[in-house]
Design a protein around this motif. Structure first.
Motif, mmCIF file in Angstrom:
data_model
loop_
_atom_site.group_PDB
_atom_site.id
_atom_site.type_symbol
_atom_site.label_atom_id
_atom_site.label_comp_id
_atom_site.label_asym_id
_atom_site.label_seq_id
_atom_site.Cartn_x
_atom_site.Cartn_y
_atom_site.Cartn_z
ATOM 1 N N VAL A 390 0.845 -1.206 0.000
ATOM 2 C CA VAL A 390 0.000 0.000 0.000
ATOM 3 C C VAL A 390 0.877 1.252 0.000
ATOM 4 C CG1 VAL A 390 -1.625 1.364 1.394
ATOM 5 C CG2 VAL A 390 -2.039 -1.076 1.032
ATOM 6 N N ALA A 391 1.964 1.238 0.794
ATOM 7 C CA ALA A 391 2.875 2.393 0.876
ATOM 8 C C ALA A 391 3.498 2.687 -0.490
ATOM 9 C CB ALA A 391 3.963 2.133 1.913
ATOM 10 N N GLU A 392 3.877 1.638 -1.215
ATOM 11 C CA GLU A 392 4.450 1.816 -2.563
ATOM 12 C C GLU A 392 3.487 2.587 -3.466
ATOM 13 O OE1 GLU A 392 5.498 -1.853 -4.449
ATOM 14 O OE2 GLU A 392 7.242 -2.192 -3.149
ATOM 15 N N ILE A 393 2.224 2.158 -3.456
ATOM 16 C CA ILE A 393 1.204 2.807 -4.305
ATOM 17 C C ILE A 393 0.949 4.229 -3.820
ATOM 18 C CG2 ILE A 393 -1.195 2.691 -5.133
ATOM 19 C CD1 ILE A 393 -0.961 -0.431 -4.533
ATOM 20 N N HIS A 394 0.862 4.405 -2.498
ATOM 21 C CA HIS A 394 0.569 5.712 -1.895
ATOM 22 C C HIS A 394 1.660 6.733 -2.240
ATOM 23 C CE1 HIS A 394 -0.994 8.507 1.176
ATOM 24 N NE2 HIS A 394 0.285 8.723 1.482
ATOM 25 N N GLU A 396 3.864 6.560 -4.604
ATOM 26 C CA GLU A 396 3.943 6.771 -6.051
ATOM 27 C C GLU A 396 2.917 7.831 -6.466
ATOM 28 O OE1 GLU A 396 2.883 4.014 -9.782
ATOM 29 O OE2 GLU A 396 4.295 3.083 -8.382
ATOM 30 N N ARG A 397 1.787 7.793 -5.757
ATOM 31 C CA ARG A 397 0.701 8.751 -6.052
ATOM 32 C C ARG A 397 0.998 10.104 -5.420
ATOM 33 N NH1 ARG A 397 -4.862 5.910 -5.121
ATOM 34 N NH2 ARG A 397 -4.047 4.714 -6.872
ATOM 35 N N TYR A 398 1.574 10.084 -4.232
ATOM 36 C CA TYR A 398 1.883 11.343 -3.518
ATOM 37 C C TYR A 398 3.372 11.373 -3.180
ATOM 38 C CZ TYR A 398 -3.173 11.196 -2.914
ATOM 39 O OH TYR A 398 -4.535 11.109 -3.140
ATOM 40 N N PRO A 399 4.234 11.625 -4.168
ATOM 41 C CA PRO A 399 5.695 11.580 -3.920
ATOM 42 C C PRO A 399 6.177 12.612 -2.904
ATOM 43 C CG PRO A 399 5.190 12.462 -6.119
ATOM 44 C CD PRO A 399 3.919 11.938 -5.563
ATOM 45 N N ASN A 400 5.441 13.698 -2.724
ATOM 46 C CA ASN A 400 5.858 14.739 -1.764
ATOM 47 C C ASN A 400 5.592 14.350 -0.317
ATOM 48 O OD1 ASN A 400 6.660 16.324 -3.895
ATOM 49 N ND2 ASN A 400 4.677 17.362 -4.066
ATOM 50 N N ASN A 401 4.849 13.239 -0.126
ATOM 51 C CA ASN A 401 4.525 12.790 1.242
ATOM 52 C C ASN A 401 5.601 11.910 1.840
ATOM 53 O OD1 ASN A 401 2.188 14.127 0.813
ATOM 54 N ND2 ASN A 401 0.804 12.381 1.191
ATOM 55 N N VAL A 402 6.628 11.617 1.047
ATOM 56 C CA VAL A 402 7.683 10.722 1.539
ATOM 57 C C VAL A 402 8.435 11.379 2.694
ATOM 58 C CG1 VAL A 402 9.755 9.441 0.925
ATOM 59 C CG2 VAL A 402 7.940 9.700 -0.748
#
Length: 402
Positions: A390-394, A396-402
């Motif tokens: 789920v984190a991978e998909i999340h 990828e969708r929101y790269p600024n949230n890393v």
């Protein structure tokens, strides 16, 4: 004061015999497994199985599905034991139903009608009721000419839920009008569902999929800490249920969907389009498998083929083998039985969990998890893998949230 009288109000349980017509290529073992499933369907619908009849044929008889000799054998048994209905493990044509019924003089139920009946029992929401009702009317439409006379003699029971029980006088025009009305109602539900999904846009969506009765609802309860209906019967869940789950501060939506089954009626798949949209629009599918079932590999194939039918076969999948506690018990029993028998060197003992894991990791090129949802075995491992996917998909969708 007079003696109080008590009256029996419970309806007697319906009785049934099961009929299968396998081809010559089908093994006896497969036939027995398929009949076991049909018996489980029958039990889920509320009837008790009295006997099974099997006739191997190149192809079913066009007039009566089984041969004349087998039909006489079934007729004698039904009459002697006062059986309520005969259930076939395949779909029958309208003329076959009429011919068999004329000969046996009891209710004739084919596989599709039995499954529709269970869905009618299981439907809880207005949408699910409308979906099942439409599938029932679509099933009945080509059968009107010979079904209504037959249904008018019946007093409820299996195959009589929904339209069959109340619309004895219905003609084709009225049924078509009913289907149109139900289609309009389902389109409204679909719009509502679409708006709900739009409001959840952006969140990662995970859908639990699998053969019926593999433990998806139990797993849903465990992961979401919710109370979704779970029972050891086929099609315990008909409506899609969606819950918000948070793992390691990453939220996602988890949906529990209707279980698939061998020979699932096409009309039912069409009617449940909006429920199956939860699968179509998911970012990740968790394919739950009952590893303790002797035909679990066939069940995997049925699910994969159904996903192909609903254009969802290309989605990322996490393969989860459930009920390893039962699998290990069965394996221990097989090892104990083999210890006392010396045969020609061939082992009938099922492989170890490690061997299975190696096999399936090689097949799907990804971790294959082995758990017990009921006994909470390896659930932390499942949560960790689910969180990672789920984190991978999340991110990828929101790269600024890393």
């Amino acid at each position: 004061m007079g003696k109080q009288k008590y009256y029996e109000t419970a309806k007697p349980q319906e009785t049934a015999v099961l009929v299968a017509v396998p081809g010559y290529k089908q093994t006896d073992e497969q036939t027995n497994e398929y009949l076991d499933e049909l018996a489980f369907l029958t039990e889920t619908a509320g009837a008790v199985t009295m006997k099974r009849f099997v006739q191997k044929l190149d192809k079913p008889d066009r007039a009566t599905f089984v041969g004349s000799g087998k039909l006489e054998e079934i007729k004698a048994y039904v009459k002697e034991h006062n059986v309520d209905m005969v259930i076939f493990d395949d779909d029958l044509t309208p003329s076959q139903v009429r011919n068999i019924e004329r000969e046996l003089q009891v209710k004739i139920v084919d596989r599709s009608l039995l499954i529709l009946d269970i869905f009618a029992l299981r439907a809880k929401t207005a949408q699910a009721h409308a979906q099942v009702e439409m599938a029932q009317y679509q099933y009945l439409l080509p059968r009107l000419t010979n079904l209504w006379t037959h249904l008018s003699k019946q007093k409820g029971g299996i195959g009589m839920k929904g339209p069959g029980e109340t619309e004895i006088e219905t003609d084709r025009r009225i049924v078509r009008d009913k289907i149109s009305l139900l289609r309009e109602r389902l389109e409204k539900f679909e719009k509502q569902n679409f708006e709900q999904r739009k409001s959840r846009a952006g969140m990662v969506r995970v859908a639990l999929v699998g053969y019926t009765n593999v433990g998806k609802s139990t797993l849903m309860n465990l992961l979401s800490k919710s109370d979704v209906f779970a029972e050891n019967k086929l099609f315990a869940t008909v409506d899609a249920t969606v819950r918000k789950v948070v793992l390691d501060n990453i939220p996602f939506l988890l949906s529990d969907t209707v279980g698939f089954i061998r020979k699932l009626p096409t009309k039912l798949i069409e009617a449940f389009k909006s429920t199956l949209d939860e699968i179509r629009e998911a970012d990740l599918l968790v394919h739950v498998v009952d590893v303790s079932h002797p035909s679990f590999e066939d069940h995997i194939a049925v699910v994969n083929n159904t996903l192909l039918d609903i254009n969802s076969a290309d989605k990322p999948v996490l393969l989860v083998f459930n009920k390893i506690d039962q699998y290990l018990e069965q394996r221990e029993q097989e090892l104990a039985e083999e210890a006392g028998i010396n045969e020609d060197g061939h082992s009938n003992v099922r492989p170890s969990i490690d061997d299975l894991k190696a096999t399936y990791m090689a097949k799907v090129h990804a971790p294959a998890l082995f758990i017990s949802a009921t006994n909470r075995i390896n659930i932390d491992e499942l949560r960790a893998e689910l969180q990672r996917r789920v984190a991978e998909i999340h991110f990828e969708r929101y790269p600024n949230n890393v």
